[in-house]
Design a protein around this motif. Structure first.
Motif, PDB file in Angstrom:
ATOM      1  N   THR A 143       0.808  -1.221   0.000  1.00 10.87           N
ATOM      2  CA  THR A 143       0.000   0.000   0.000  1.00 10.87           C
ATOM      3  C   THR A 143       0.844   1.275   0.000  1.00 10.87           C
ATOM      4  O   THR A 143       0.305   2.373  -0.149  1.00 10.87           O
ATOM      5  N   ALA A 144       2.151   1.122   0.179  1.00 13.03           N
ATOM      6  CA  ALA A 144       3.022   2.299   0.240  1.00 13.03           C
ATOM      7  C   ALA A 144       2.975   3.162  -1.029  1.00 13.03           C
ATOM      8  O   ALA A 144       2.980   4.398  -0.932  1.00 13.03           O
ATOM      9  N   PRO A 145       2.921   2.579  -2.241  1.00 18.29           N
ATOM     10  CA  PRO A 145       2.886   3.438  -3.432  1.00 18.29           C
ATOM     11  C   PRO A 145       1.668   4.361  -3.472  1.00 18.29           C
ATOM     12  O   PRO A 145       1.793   5.551  -3.797  1.00 18.29           O
ATOM     13  N   ALA A 146       0.483   3.842  -3.139  1.00 16.60           N
ATOM     14  CA  ALA A 146      -0.721   4.672  -3.172  1.00 16.60           C
ATOM     15  C   ALA A 146      -0.662   5.766  -2.112  1.00 16.60           C
ATOM     16  O   ALA A 146      -1.055   6.918  -2.360  1.00 16.60           O
ATOM     17  N   ALA A 166       1.939   8.011   9.126  1.00 17.83           N
ATOM     18  CA  ALA A 166       2.531   6.823   8.511  1.00 17.83           C
ATOM     19  C   ALA A 166       2.874   5.745   9.532  1.00 17.83           C
ATOM     20  O   ALA A 166       3.496   6.014  10.564  1.00 17.83           O
ATOM     21  N   SER A 167       2.448   4.523   9.213  1.00 16.08           N
ATOM     22  CA  SER A 167       2.833   3.348   9.992  1.00 16.08           C
ATOM     23  C   SER A 167       3.141   2.221   9.024  1.00 16.08           C
ATOM     24  O   SER A 167       2.575   1.127   9.122  1.00 16.08           O
ATOM     25  N   HIS A 168       4.026   2.509   8.079  1.00 17.05           N
ATOM     26  CA  HIS A 168       4.393   1.503   7.085  1.00 17.05           C
ATOM     27  C   HIS A 168       5.498   0.605   7.623  1.00 17.05           C
ATOM     28  O   HIS A 168       6.455   1.069   8.241  1.00 17.05           O
ATOM     29  N   VAL A 195       3.401  -8.351  -1.930  1.00 19.80           N
ATOM     30  CA  VAL A 195       4.526  -7.483  -1.574  1.00 19.80           C
ATOM     31  C   VAL A 195       5.612  -7.575  -2.648  1.00 19.80           C
ATOM     32  O   VAL A 195       6.184  -6.558  -3.080  1.00 19.80           O
ATOM     33  N   CYS A 196       5.884  -8.794  -3.094  1.00 19.85           N
ATOM     34  CA  CYS A 196       6.918  -8.994  -4.118  1.00 19.85           C
ATOM     35  C   CYS A 196       6.497  -8.425  -5.474  1.00 19.85           C
ATOM     36  O   CYS A 196       7.350  -8.085  -6.295  1.00 19.85           O
ATOM     37  N   THR A 197       5.195  -8.312  -5.705  1.00 22.76           N
ATOM     38  CA  THR A 197       4.727  -7.659  -6.928  1.00 22.76           C
ATOM     39  C   THR A 197       5.239  -6.230  -7.000  1.00 22.76           C
ATOM     40  O   THR A 197       5.571  -5.722  -8.069  1.00 22.76           O
ATOM     41  N   ILE A 198       5.328  -5.588  -5.844  1.00 21.32           N
ATOM     42  CA  ILE A 198       5.833  -4.207  -5.779  1.00 21.32           C
ATOM     43  C   ILE A 198       7.352  -4.164  -5.721  1.00 21.32           C
ATOM     44  O   ILE A 198       8.011  -3.458  -6.486  1.00 21.32           O
ATOM     45  N   ILE A 263       7.700   5.348  -3.938  1.00 21.20           N
ATOM     46  CA  ILE A 263       7.976   5.068  -2.524  1.00 21.20           C
ATOM     47  C   ILE A 263       9.242   5.791  -2.086  1.00 21.20           C
ATOM     48  O   ILE A 263       9.275   6.466  -1.042  1.00 21.20           O
ATOM     49  N   GLN A 264      10.302   5.677  -2.874  1.00 24.61           N
ATOM     50  CA  GLN A 264      11.580   6.307  -2.538  1.00 24.61           C
ATOM     51  C   GLN A 264      11.494   7.827  -2.581  1.00 24.61           C
ATOM     52  O   GLN A 264      12.211   8.521  -1.855  1.00 24.61           O
ATOM     53  N   GLN A 265      10.604   8.350  -3.422  1.00 23.34           N
ATOM     54  CA  GLN A 265      10.429   9.799  -3.531  1.00 23.34           C
ATOM     55  C   GLN A 265       9.838  10.392  -2.255  1.00 23.34           C
ATOM     56  O   GLN A 265      10.206  11.499  -1.852  1.00 23.34           O
TER      57      GLN A 265
END
Length: 363
Positions: A143-146, A166-168, A195-198, A263-265
């Motif tokens: 869910t982190a990308p969204a 945030a609680s990722h 998770v691996c899909t991302i 995500i990194q951004q």
């Protein structure tokens, strides 16, 4: 529907079960990391089909379950005392904090809204420029990308009234922490396919090498899970420990580079507290300092004291695969979905909820 029914085919299920019974010669303990996999195993009665020597235990792959109590308390405080519009996915609002849940805060008059996407929260912030809007950003890498994208959109729109709490949490460090626990006796893992899909599968090679355990990236349908268990047992019986990808129809080795980029951004890796487990180094994501205006933790600077877990709840042992839900003395008694002592009895991915709704064991 053929795409789904193909992976629910009783004949294929029967063939994998038969092969498992044929090849299993020793006791093996395998952990499925993701709560979605747990629910599928329990709901579809797959645990009852496995050989007695194959024991499945349930891992910490439920982000709602591992969200710390003090963070839920902070969300409640922001909704009640700061008057923010607190937005969240549905599961999260029922998880008990130290005093109350977000659902109880909502019943008391706080503006708590259940959404299906963080982008809906951005729209609410546009519609209510005079109100602070906070999205409770809970989840794994999936869910982190969204959630990151909602920050990107809010920034582009010039919104000053939107932020995320945030609680990722990240899966590979959690697997490492579980294996480092001296009470854990796990010999193989089913890794979470979504998770691996991302993120791809590269992070898991080091874990396989370090702990000398087989790991199979697995999907969520009955055929996926049984094939993943079969692949794991084949490795165990042969004395091998490698990383395999059962879910290759969905999971490319490199994952989703665009999702990783966003995500990194927005986020950077940090230590993170896991409810019932403790702090795991480098196991979480927090909003980057340059985006502090969109970080509810920094924006509101609220200090919420940490409180001890409920002494009657053994969620931590369940999340580490040390105990099964029905081994808790309060399971189905003092702890039910209507009156949960811990998050695993609330979440749609919680192991305790899966056993309560679908197994009948221990009730």
């Amino acid at each position: 529907m053929k795409f789904l029914t193909e992976y629910r085919d009783p004949e294929v299920v029967e063939s994998y079960v038969g092969e498992l019974h044929k090849i299993t010669t020793r006791p093996w303990t395998i952990m499925e990391v993701c709560g979605g996999q747990t629910h599928s195993l329990v709901k579809n009665g797959l645990l009852d089909l496995l050989p007695e020597n194959v024991r499945m235990v349930h891992g910490p792959g439920c982000p709602v379950c591992v969200t710390p109590v003090h963070l839920i308390d902070k969300a409640v405080y922001l909704a009640e005392e700061k008057g923010v519009i607190m937005c969240s996915f549905g599961d999260m609002i029922r998880v008990p904090g130290s005093r109350k849940s977000l659902l109880e805060a909502k019943a008391g008059g706080a503006d708590v809204r259940i959404l299906y996407s963080p982008l809906e929260a951005v729209k609410i912030a546009q519609q209510h420029p005079d109100r602070e809007v906070v999205f409770f950003a809970v989840g794994f890498e999936t869910t982190a990308p969204a959630n990151a994208l909602s920050v990107v959109h809010a920034q582009r729109l010039g919104l000053t009234n939107y932020s995320i709490l945030a609680s990722h949490v990240l899966v590979p460090p959690a697997i490492d922490a579980v294996m480092n626990d001296e009470d854990v006796r796990i010999q193989g893992f089913l890794a979470a396919g979504h998770v691996c899909t991302i993120m791809g599968i590269s992070e898991y090679y080091g874990l396989v090498e370090k702990h000398k355990i087989p790991m199979v990236v697995t999907g969520f349908e009955p055929v996926d899970l049984l094939q993943g268990i079969l692949m794991t047992v084949r490795q165990l019986e042969a004395g091998r420990a490698t990383l395999e990808n059962q879910y290759s129809r969905v999971v490319p080795a490199e994952g989703n580079p665009e999702a990783q980029r966003v995500i990194q951004q927005v986020f950077e890796v940090t230590d993170r507290e896991w409810r019932g487990i403790g702090t795991i180094p480098h196991s979480g994501l927090e909003v980057r300092p340059e985006l502090a205006a969109f970080d509810a933790n920094r924006k509101f600077s609220v200090s919420i004291p940490k409180v001890p877990e409920c002494v009657d709840c053994i969620a931590g042992q369940v999340l580490k695969g040390i105990k099964k839900p029905y081994e808790c003395s309060q399971f189905g008694k003092k702890c039910t979905p209507e009156n949960p002592l811990g998050a695993p009895m609330v979440s749609s991915e919680g192991a305790c909820a899966a056993y309560f709704h679908f197994s009948g064991v221990g009730l």
